[in-house]
Design an enzyme around this catalytic site. Structure first.
Site, PDB file in Angstrom:
ATOM      1  N   HIS A 194       0.839  -1.189   0.000  1.00 53.08           N
ATOM      2  CA  HIS A 194       0.000   0.000   0.000  1.00 53.08           C
ATOM      3  C   HIS A 194       0.882   1.249   0.000  1.00 53.08           C
ATOM      4  O   HIS A 194       2.077   1.197   0.306  1.00 53.08           O
ATOM      5  CB  HIS A 194      -0.912   0.002   1.230  1.00 53.08           C
ATOM      6  CG  HIS A 194      -1.978  -1.041   1.176  1.00 53.08           C
ATOM      7  ND1 HIS A 194      -2.937  -1.163   2.157  1.00 53.08           N
ATOM      8  CD2 HIS A 194      -2.250  -2.013   0.279  1.00 53.08           C
ATOM      9  CE1 HIS A 194      -3.759  -2.160   1.858  1.00 53.08           C
ATOM     10  NE2 HIS A 194      -3.343  -2.700   0.726  1.00 53.08           N
ATOM     11  N   GLU A 249       0.947   3.877   1.985  1.00 52.13           N
ATOM     12  CA  GLU A 249       1.491   4.257   3.288  1.00 52.13           C
ATOM     13  C   GLU A 249       2.683   3.382   3.672  1.00 52.13           C
ATOM     14  O   GLU A 249       3.647   3.862   4.273  1.00 52.13           O
ATOM     15  CB  GLU A 249       0.405   4.154   4.367  1.00 52.13           C
ATOM     16  CG  GLU A 249      -0.798   5.044   4.132  1.00 52.13           C
ATOM     17  CD  GLU A 249      -1.934   4.330   3.397  1.00 52.13           C
ATOM     18  OE1 GLU A 249      -3.100   4.599   3.716  1.00 52.13           O
ATOM     19  OE2 GLU A 249      -1.631   3.505   2.489  1.00 52.13           O
ATOM     20  N   CYS A 282      -2.568  -0.188   7.646  1.00 49.38           N
ATOM     21  CA  CYS A 282      -1.934   1.098   7.361  1.00 49.38           C
ATOM     22  C   CYS A 282      -2.177   2.099   8.488  1.00 49.38           C
ATOM     23  O   CYS A 282      -1.325   2.940   8.778  1.00 49.38           O
ATOM     24  CB  CYS A 282      -2.427   1.637   6.027  1.00 49.38           C
ATOM     25  SG  CYS A 282      -1.750   0.741   4.611  1.00 49.38           S
ATOM     26  N   ARG A 324     -18.625 -12.240 -13.238  1.00 49.72           N
ATOM     27  CA  ARG A 324     -17.481 -13.144 -13.372  1.00 49.72           C
ATOM     28  C   ARG A 324     -16.171 -12.357 -13.326  1.00 49.72           C
ATOM     29  O   ARG A 324     -15.213 -12.759 -12.667  1.00 49.72           O
ATOM     30  CB  ARG A 324     -17.597 -13.918 -14.688  1.00 49.72           C
ATOM     31  CG  ARG A 324     -16.439 -14.858 -14.971  1.00 49.72           C
ATOM     32  CD  ARG A 324     -16.657 -15.608 -16.269  1.00 49.72           C
ATOM     33  NE  ARG A 324     -16.720 -14.709 -17.415  1.00 49.72           N
ATOM     34  CZ  ARG A 324     -15.641 -14.204 -18.023  1.00 49.72           C
ATOM     35  NH1 ARG A 324     -14.430 -14.485 -17.578  1.00 49.72           N
ATOM     36  NH2 ARG A 324     -15.784 -13.417 -19.075  1.00 49.72           N
TER      37      ARG A 324
END
Length: 209
Positions: free
Chosen positions: A54, A56, A89, A181
């Site tokens: 991520h 952060e 985070c 899907r």
């Protein structure tokens, strides 16, 4: 909330960072994080291709010891828990010693949904939300749409820049099933060109404006 020009500028930078990763981070949204101390950027990052690490997680180590007392400008509410079981985070920012977190958009997903901001405030950080939210929402619109419907969001585009992929199907197919899907496969934001497929999607309420 009264935001300063500096606040707006730093959040705009976080949004631009994230925009550069759109289409590369699914099934996670593209998020930007800018760390600022004494009026200058000390580190910045966006969600890595594939959705991890991520933003952060990348920005905090890059800032080093200067992160203590810094302000984090983040385009989406930091996660309060992780599906992988790793440190969230929110925990990451608090543990690093960040003093203030400015968030553009709140995240309704099960791993945030106010848990991120709550964890930050409980840890004693100042948390402010809503800065440039309208500008930042495009970054997570597909992610949020998939959370709500199980389907990726579809828009008409001429070139597909910033999308996860192109939606290709017969206009006469069961488009809801096809999209579900693809949602299960992790796609969040797809594009199609103008034409019969776009018309069919529009007629069934499956095309974003």
């Amino acid at each position: 909330m009264s935001w300063s020009d500096a606040d707006r500028g730093f959040m705009a930078q976080a949004i631009e960072l994230a925009k550069g990763r759109m289409g590369e981070t699914w099934p996670n949204p593209a998020v930007g994080c800018v760390l600022v101390k004494d009026g200058r950027i000390i580190a910045q990052a966006a969600t890595a291709p594939g959705g991890r690490p991520h933003a952060e997680e990348q920005a905090v180590p890059a800032a080093g010891a200067e992160v203590v007392g810094a302000t984090a400008y983040v385009t989406l509410e930091p996660c309060g828990a992780r599906s992988s079981g790793r440190k969230s985070c929110a925990h990451f920012l608090a543990e690093a010693g960040v003093a203030r977190v400015v968030v553009a958009c709140l995240d309704p997903s099960p791993f945030a949904a106010g848990r991120g901001t709550e964890r930050l405030r409980t840890a004693g950080l100042t948390v402010e939300t809503g800065l440039l939210a309208e500008e930042a929402v495009v970054l997570c619109e597909g992610f949020l749409h998939r959370l709500e419907t199980g389907r990726p969001l579809v828009r008409v585009s001429a070139d597909g820049v910033g999308f996860d992929g192109r939606f290709v199907a017969s206009p006469k197919a069961d488009l809801v099933t096809e999209l579900k899907r693809l949602g299960e496969a992790g796609y969040t934001r797809l594009w199609t060109g103008p034409g019969e497929l776009a018309d069919a999607l529009r007629d069934q309420g499956l095309l974003a404006g």
